[in-house]
Design an enzyme around this catalytic site. Sequence first.
Site, PDB file in Angstrom:
ATOM      1  CG  ASP A  49      -3.682   1.717   2.627  1.00  0.00           C
ATOM      2  OD1 ASP A  49      -3.324   1.319   3.490  1.00  0.00           O
ATOM      3  OD2 ASP A  49      -3.940   2.649   1.789  1.00  0.00           O
ATOM      4  CG  ASP A  56      -1.950   2.570  -0.876  1.00  0.00           C
ATOM      5  OD1 ASP A  56      -1.828   1.709  -0.281  1.00  0.00           O
ATOM      6  OD2 ASP A  56      -1.591   3.647  -0.791  1.00  0.00           O
TER       7      ASP A  56
END
Length: 303
Positions: free
Chosen positions: A188, A201
Amino acid sequence: HRRLDPDWWVYSFTQLAHADGGGDRAAASTVAVAGGHDEPVPEEADEAVFDPRFAGTRFGVALHAALEETDFAAWRDWRPGDAAPDGEGVHIARALEANGYAADALEDGIAFTTALAGHTLTVPLPEGLRLCDLAPGERRPEIEFQFALAPTRVDALLRLLHAHGVVGSRHGFGLRQRLEGLMTGLIDLTYRHDGRWYVLDYKSNRLPRYDAPALAAAMAHSEYDLQALIYTLALHRWLRFRLGDGYDYERDFGGIRYLFCRGLDAARADSPGIHAQRFEPALVQALDALFAGEASAAPGAPA
């Protein structure tokens, strides 16, 4: 007359996590899965306090997309209860629309996603940083990776993971006896702060609580500890390749940050909903060696 090796595959965390003792769920493609696809659907919903429209994989993907597209710096002055900063609401609306939210849900969806995004981008992280204060050159969203897996026996891999407290309840990955091929994934956010590198994340999971014991239980239950370790190794290998002798894991790797967005409270210096961890160098080095096919990479005890 060439022999094709049936063990060669493109693996991902999601595929491994769904490969249990009864069978082996093959990867659908060689493309890394976008963030949010591993968010579980809530088992029960209390309609008085919880809106089931904004839960599960669909909302998880929308939230990830909104956070990927928004301008972090625009949120610096955001406070709980505020609307999205000027020009940023459009990214949230587009993310929701792209994931199937119709006009009748957009107003509520934008308000709810704005609150989650605002807390996520302005909450103080353990290293004293807010994401909204990160310079663009110090962060990279959605880094897709593939790294090579030499033939690796599953029993040797599990011995190493268990010795360091990772996926302790897992006894196999489907029916495979070994892993070989490529490991793929999509991180991410990767960022650097005070000379140290971090993996982050976003999670939209709905949990009963967001204190440290609850987050540790969620990490173990969903095997996010394995996901975090795979992401750590991917970034570790990349940094070693790019920086060479100028990189040292113990000195330069800050750790992983899993932000459970529903539990974050930007008004608190000690916000719940933040799982911070750094894997021991001995584990990262041993896993790196095991996946490289080095015979000397024997699983050891935790450092």
